[in-house]
Design a protein around this motif. Structure first.
Motif, PDB file in Angstrom:
ATOM      1  N   LYS A 184       8.424   4.134  -4.107  1.00  0.00           N
ATOM      2  CA  LYS A 184       9.275   4.554  -3.080  1.00  0.00           C
ATOM      3  C   LYS A 184       8.826   3.697  -1.982  1.00  0.00           C
ATOM      4  O   LYS A 184       9.583   3.066  -1.234  1.00  0.00           O
ATOM      5  CB  LYS A 184       9.075   5.964  -2.628  1.00  0.00           C
ATOM      6  CG  LYS A 184       9.737   6.530  -1.190  1.00  0.00           C
ATOM      7  CD  LYS A 184       9.511   8.000  -0.981  1.00  0.00           C
ATOM      8  CE  LYS A 184      10.235   8.234   0.104  1.00  0.00           C
ATOM      9  NZ  LYS A 184      10.026   9.450   0.627  1.00  0.00           N
ATOM     10  N   ALA A 185       7.498   3.200  -1.754  1.00  0.00           N
ATOM     11  CA  ALA A 185       7.179   2.406  -0.608  1.00  0.00           C
ATOM     12  C   ALA A 185       7.567   0.814  -1.017  1.00  0.00           C
ATOM     13  O   ALA A 185       7.679   0.323   0.145  1.00  0.00           O
ATOM     14  CB  ALA A 185       5.362   2.353  -0.449  1.00  0.00           C
ATOM     15  N   SER A 186       7.447   0.418  -2.012  1.00  0.00           N
ATOM     16  CA  SER A 186       7.526  -0.875  -2.603  1.00  0.00           C
ATOM     17  C   SER A 186       9.151  -1.188  -2.928  1.00  0.00           C
ATOM     18  O   SER A 186       9.568  -2.417  -2.693  1.00  0.00           O
ATOM     19  CB  SER A 186       6.935  -1.420  -3.608  1.00  0.00           C
ATOM     20  OG  SER A 186       7.188  -0.673  -4.959  1.00  0.00           O
ATOM     21  N   GLY A 187      10.057  -0.336  -3.144  1.00  0.00           N
ATOM     22  CA  GLY A 187      11.320  -0.417  -3.629  1.00  0.00           C
ATOM     23  C   GLY A 187      11.273  -1.039  -5.014  1.00  0.00           C
ATOM     24  O   GLY A 187      12.605  -1.677  -5.558  1.00  0.00           O
ATOM     25  N   LYS A 188      10.286  -1.075  -5.757  1.00  0.00           N
ATOM     26  CA  LYS A 188      10.121  -1.719  -7.053  1.00  0.00           C
ATOM     27  C   LYS A 188      10.259  -0.478  -8.210  1.00  0.00           C
ATOM     28  O   LYS A 188      10.085   0.703  -7.908  1.00  0.00           O
ATOM     29  CB  LYS A 188       8.857  -2.348  -7.367  1.00  0.00           C
ATOM     30  CG  LYS A 188       8.724  -3.618  -6.320  1.00  0.00           C
ATOM     31  CD  LYS A 188       9.879  -4.553  -6.429  1.00  0.00           C
ATOM     32  CE  LYS A 188       9.680  -5.751  -5.403  1.00  0.00           C
ATOM     33  NZ  LYS A 188      10.648  -6.853  -5.384  1.00  0.00           N
ATOM     34  N   LYS A 189      10.607  -0.926  -9.263  1.00  0.00           N
ATOM     35  CA  LYS A 189      10.733   0.048 -10.368  1.00  0.00           C
ATOM     36  C   LYS A 189       9.397   0.411 -11.092  1.00  0.00           C
ATOM     37  O   LYS A 189       8.361  -0.648 -11.119  1.00  0.00           O
ATOM     38  CB  LYS A 189      11.606  -0.560 -11.510  1.00  0.00           C
ATOM     39  CG  LYS A 189      13.043  -0.914 -10.982  1.00  0.00           C
ATOM     40  CD  LYS A 189      13.951   0.403 -10.702  1.00  0.00           C
ATOM     41  CE  LYS A 189      15.266   0.211 -10.390  1.00  0.00           C
ATOM     42  NZ  LYS A 189      15.995   1.282 -10.039  1.00  0.00           N
ATOM     43  N   ALA A 190       9.246   1.337 -11.632  1.00  0.00           N
ATOM     44  CA  ALA A 190       7.986   1.966 -12.409  1.00  0.00           C
ATOM     45  C   ALA A 190       7.719   0.816 -13.448  1.00  0.00           C
ATOM     46  O   ALA A 190       6.513   0.873 -13.935  1.00  0.00           O
ATOM     47  CB  ALA A 190       8.050   3.127 -13.020  1.00  0.00           C
ATOM     48  N   TYR A 191       8.560   0.289 -14.007  1.00  0.00           N
ATOM     49  CA  TYR A 191       8.168  -0.823 -15.372  1.00  0.00           C
ATOM     50  C   TYR A 191       8.280  -2.318 -15.073  1.00  0.00           C
ATOM     51  O   TYR A 191       8.391  -3.081 -15.776  1.00  0.00           O
ATOM     52  CB  TYR A 191       9.049  -0.376 -16.395  1.00  0.00           C
ATOM     53  CG  TYR A 191       8.788   1.014 -17.264  1.00  0.00           C
ATOM     54  CD1 TYR A 191       7.823   1.103 -18.102  1.00  0.00           C
ATOM     55  CD2 TYR A 191       9.442   2.286 -16.652  1.00  0.00           C
ATOM     56  CE1 TYR A 191       7.389   2.412 -18.735  1.00  0.00           C
ATOM     57  CE2 TYR A 191       8.836   3.523 -17.050  1.00  0.00           C
ATOM     58  CZ  TYR A 191       8.016   3.424 -18.327  1.00  0.00           C
ATOM     59  OH  TYR A 191       7.751   4.555 -18.765  1.00  0.00           O
ATOM     60  N   SER A 192       8.434  -2.332 -13.593  1.00  0.00           N
ATOM     61  CA  SER A 192       8.424  -3.753 -13.165  1.00  0.00           C
ATOM     62  C   SER A 192       7.021  -4.456 -13.278  1.00  0.00           C
ATOM     63  O   SER A 192       5.908  -3.926 -13.350  1.00  0.00           O
ATOM     64  CB  SER A 192       9.004  -3.740 -11.701  1.00  0.00           C
ATOM     65  OG  SER A 192       7.854  -3.237 -10.774  1.00  0.00           O
ATOM     66  N   LYS A 233       0.801  -1.130   0.091  1.00  0.00           N
ATOM     67  CA  LYS A 233      -0.021   0.083  -0.013  1.00  0.00           C
ATOM     68  C   LYS A 233       0.750   1.251  -0.107  1.00  0.00           C
ATOM     69  O   LYS A 233       1.833   1.161   0.476  1.00  0.00           O
ATOM     70  CB  LYS A 233      -0.817  -0.034   1.221  1.00  0.00           C
ATOM     71  CG  LYS A 233      -1.962  -1.077   1.253  1.00  0.00           C
ATOM     72  CD  LYS A 233      -2.955  -0.911   2.508  1.00  0.00           C
ATOM     73  CE  LYS A 233      -3.866  -2.082   2.558  1.00  0.00           C
ATOM     74  NZ  LYS A 233      -4.723  -1.935   3.814  1.00  0.00           N
ATOM     75  N   SER A 234       0.162   2.448  -0.423  1.00  0.00           N
ATOM     76  CA  SER A 234       0.973   3.539  -0.421  1.00  0.00           C
ATOM     77  C   SER A 234      -0.144   4.467  -0.612  1.00  0.00           C
ATOM     78  O   SER A 234      -1.190   4.461  -0.998  1.00  0.00           O
ATOM     79  CB  SER A 234       1.996   3.707  -1.651  1.00  0.00           C
ATOM     80  OG  SER A 234       1.489   3.653  -2.901  1.00  0.00           O
ATOM     81  N   VAL A 235       0.282   5.930  -0.070  1.00  0.00           N
ATOM     82  CA  VAL A 235      -0.518   7.181  -0.097  1.00  0.00           C
ATOM     83  C   VAL A 235      -0.195   7.850  -1.270  1.00  0.00           C
ATOM     84  O   VAL A 235       0.952   8.448  -1.170  1.00  0.00           O
ATOM     85  CB  VAL A 235      -0.720   7.691   1.133  1.00  0.00           C
ATOM     86  CG1 VAL A 235      -1.570   9.085   0.995  1.00  0.00           C
ATOM     87  CG2 VAL A 235      -1.118   6.842   2.350  1.00  0.00           C
TER      88      VAL A 235
END
Length: 259
Positions: free
Chosen positions: A176-184, A159-161
């Motif tokens: 930022k919350a997940s540590g994942k990339k935008a194209y993942s 989850k993120s806000v």
């Protein structure tokens, strides 16, 4: 064969009128409400609404996201279900047109497609769509989302806000919350789950309004304070918006935006 004196346009009107009349009878019988008539009558909104199951709406939105992305998924989950319940002329609505909203409109990362699709459904199905938009958009800005997860999801839900109704801000906050990339692949699925969450909440408040019940609209005191100066009637009156100011304008650690 037909009388050529009628002309092509005349026949189109005759056929269209007959089809519209038949559709009107079907919808009126099933919904107990006057349906949109053929021709110019179909341009009038709202069309009759049939209450939806929020969880079924979410499931359909997730599936729709996989078929046509976020805006299509949200609109089809709402208006598409009403079409299934009430039939023509709803079933002829070109829902695929809403694939343009993918990625905040063709990848421009502006308004989140799930919000865009839900707002389009509100406009079609509600006599008072603006309060629904206010409630849904504010919830999207302030709530930790996604808050509903389909059983078929492959990745853990993070989850993120968003702090904003914009696709750009929403995805950045999630990354930022997940540590994942935008194209993942995780982000791709997250937007599908988010579409489901948005459509589910949209169905809840649509149902509430249809039943004459109140539904919550979250407050944003910080934005209201900004508006007192920057909005209509304020000292500056140099903007017009309802969206949260802090999502774009505030520098980290400061109390006033950099403009």
């Amino acid at each position: 064969m037909h009388d050529d004196s009628i002309g092509r346009r005349g026949w189109i009107k005759l056929v269209g009128g007959a089809a519209g009349a038949g559709a009107a009878l079907v919808v009126a019988r099933q919904a107990g409400a006057a349906p949109p008539a053929a021709g110019k009558g179909m341009q009038a909104v709202p069309w009759p609404y049939a209450p939806l199951d929020p969880d079924a709406t979410a499931e359909r939105a997730f599936k729709g996201y996989l078929e046509g992305h976020c805006m299509y998924g949200a609109f089809d989950a709402l208006a598409g279900q009403v079409a299934d319940k009430l039939g023509a002329p709803y079933t002829s609505f070109p829902t695929r047109m809403f694939t343009y909203g993918a990625g905040g409109v063709a990848g421009w990362a502006t308004l989140c497609g799930a919000l865009n699709g839900a707002a389009a459904a509100f406009q079609l199905l509600s006599a008072k769509p603006e309060p629904l938009v206010d409630a849904l958009f504010r919830q999207y800005e302030q709530a930790a989302l996604p808050d509903w997860v389909p059983a078929s999801a492959k990745f853990p839900n993070v989850k993120s806000v968003a702090g904003s109704p914009l696709c750009h801000a929403s995805i950045s906050a999630w990354c930022k919350a997940s540590g994942k990339k935008a194209y993942s692949p995780e982000r791709k699925e997250r937007c599908g789950v988010l579409t489901a969450s948005v459509a589910r909440h949209a169905a809840i408040i649509l149902n509430a309004q249809h039943a004459g019940k109140a539904f919550p609209v979250l407050e944003d005191k910080a934005t209201a304070e900004c508006a007192s100066c920057h909005e209509k009637g304020g000292t500056l009156e140099n903007t017009r918006a309802k969206m949260a100011c802090g999502g774009c304008h505030f520098n980290l650690g400061t109390k006033h935006p950099a403009i």
